[in-house]
Design a protein around this motif. Structure first.
Motif, PDB file in Angstrom:
ATOM      1  N   THR A  39      10.478 -62.277 -32.144  1.00  0.00           N
ATOM      2  CA  THR A  39       8.666 -62.011 -32.716  1.00  0.00           C
ATOM      3  C   THR A  39       9.490 -60.791 -32.761  1.00  0.00           C
ATOM      4  O   THR A  39       9.481 -59.452 -32.602  1.00  0.00           O
ATOM      5  N   ALA A  40       8.444 -60.327 -34.618  1.00  0.00           N
ATOM      6  CA  ALA A  40       8.651 -59.481 -35.280  1.00  0.00           C
ATOM      7  C   ALA A  40       7.952 -58.192 -34.121  1.00  0.00           C
ATOM      8  O   ALA A  40       8.465 -56.805 -34.501  1.00  0.00           O
ATOM      9  N   LEU A  41       7.061 -58.580 -33.652  1.00  0.00           N
ATOM     10  CA  LEU A  41       6.340 -56.901 -32.577  1.00  0.00           C
ATOM     11  C   LEU A  41       6.923 -56.727 -31.750  1.00  0.00           C
ATOM     12  O   LEU A  41       6.995 -56.362 -31.115  1.00  0.00           O
ATOM     13  N   GLY A  42       7.734 -57.420 -30.609  1.00  0.00           N
ATOM     14  CA  GLY A  42       8.700 -57.867 -30.058  1.00  0.00           C
ATOM     15  C   GLY A  42       9.508 -56.590 -29.917  1.00  0.00           C
ATOM     16  O   GLY A  42      10.059 -55.789 -29.353  1.00  0.00           O
ATOM     17  N   GLN A  43      10.405 -57.590 -31.018  1.00  0.00           N
ATOM     18  CA  GLN A  43      11.638 -56.606 -31.394  1.00  0.00           C
ATOM     19  C   GLN A  43      11.250 -54.939 -32.380  1.00  0.00           C
ATOM     20  O   GLN A  43      11.723 -54.317 -31.937  1.00  0.00           O
TER      21      GLN A  43
END
Length: 276
Positions: A39-43
């Motif tokens: 996920t973009a948020l996690g990265q």
């Protein structure tokens, strides 16, 4: 219900609960990977502090290139020596189930770590200077596997000392790996989730009869409240020291990840012990 049947039923429930805990840990391992890598948020959360400082000025860098603290160096040798010693100790103490548990579970963790890295990927969803695919951490896994193996087989009179020495080693290594930039916090925690899950599952499948956690604690010398408080303070201090880096604000995250990972695997090892 006859006493024998009641006892057997209790053991069945205990095994079912252990299996459910192991499955839950595996699910958490996969969920953490999906969030932090897919996920973009996690990265973006972890990439926000990637390469913000000179890693040469971290304690982890000095532990790594100093050549004196495994598994920064001699990683395979540390794994073989630690797990091999645990198996020998179990055999000498005639703890046959513990020997099987260590000999089976620990190689599964190591092979599982390597296989998962080959199968899983990390697409670049946000711009970052750190795009390495390294979930879960192999170096953290070695420290956690050796720690768990020795805690499972340690004699009760030495268990407290083993917790202190091995726990301090794990905290330094796990904090240093993150501060040096070798691994992200999710990769360290992911390694602990995989290690704990395998230990719990193999323990459940090999445990025909055995002591409850209460029996295990009764056979172990435990410190009082003051001792536990001192141990907690020391653990936090060691985690912070291991996570030391020139930029102060990532340090609490590194230290918290090291504490969580170490505590989780130590708890799994304690649950897998037999009394005496």
């Amino acid at each position: 219900m006859p006493a024998a049947a009641s006892s057997a039923s209790s053991r069945t429930i205990s095994r079912a609960r252990r299996l459910s805990v192991g499955v839950a840990l595996l699910a958490a391992f996969v969920a953490l990977y999906a969030f932090s890598n897919r996920t973009a948020l996690g990265q973006s959360l972890e990439n926000s502090w990637a390469r913000l400082y000179d890693v040469d000025k971290t304690l982890g860098h000095h532990l790594d290139f100093g050549g004196i603290v495994p598994p920064f160096t001699f990683d395979i040798e540390t794994l073989v020596a630690g797990v091999g010693a645990a198996v020998v100790i179990a055999l000498v103490r005639r703890r046959w189930r513990a020997a099987v548990l260590v000999a089976v579970a620990m190689p599964i963790v190591v092979l599982g770590t390597s296989l998962f890295k080959q199968v899983a990927g990390r697409p670049e969803l946000v711009p970052s200077l750190d795009t390495e695919v390294s979930y879960p951490s192999g170096h953290a896994g070695i420290a956690l596997v050796v720690t768990a193996a020795l805690l499972i087989v340690a004699p009760p009179r030495l268990l407290g000392w083993c917790f202190a020495v091995l726990g301090a080693w794990c905290l330094l290594v796990l904090g240093g790996l993150q501060a040096e930039g070798q691994h992200r916090a999710s990769e360290v925690i992911g390694s602990s989730l995989l290690t704990a899950a395998v230990i719990v599952l193999v323990d459940a499948t090999t445990r025909r009869r055995g002591a409850s956690l209460r029996d295990t604690l009764r056979s172990t010398r435990r410190p009082g409240r003051a001792g536990l408080a001192a141990a907690a303070v020391a653990a936090v201090a060691i985690a912070v020291i291991g996570a030391w880096c020139p930029v102060w604000w990532p340090m609490p995250f590194y230290a918290a990840a090291a504490l969580l990972a170490t505590a989780l695997v130590c708890a799994a090892a304690l649950l897998a012990r037999d009394a005496g």
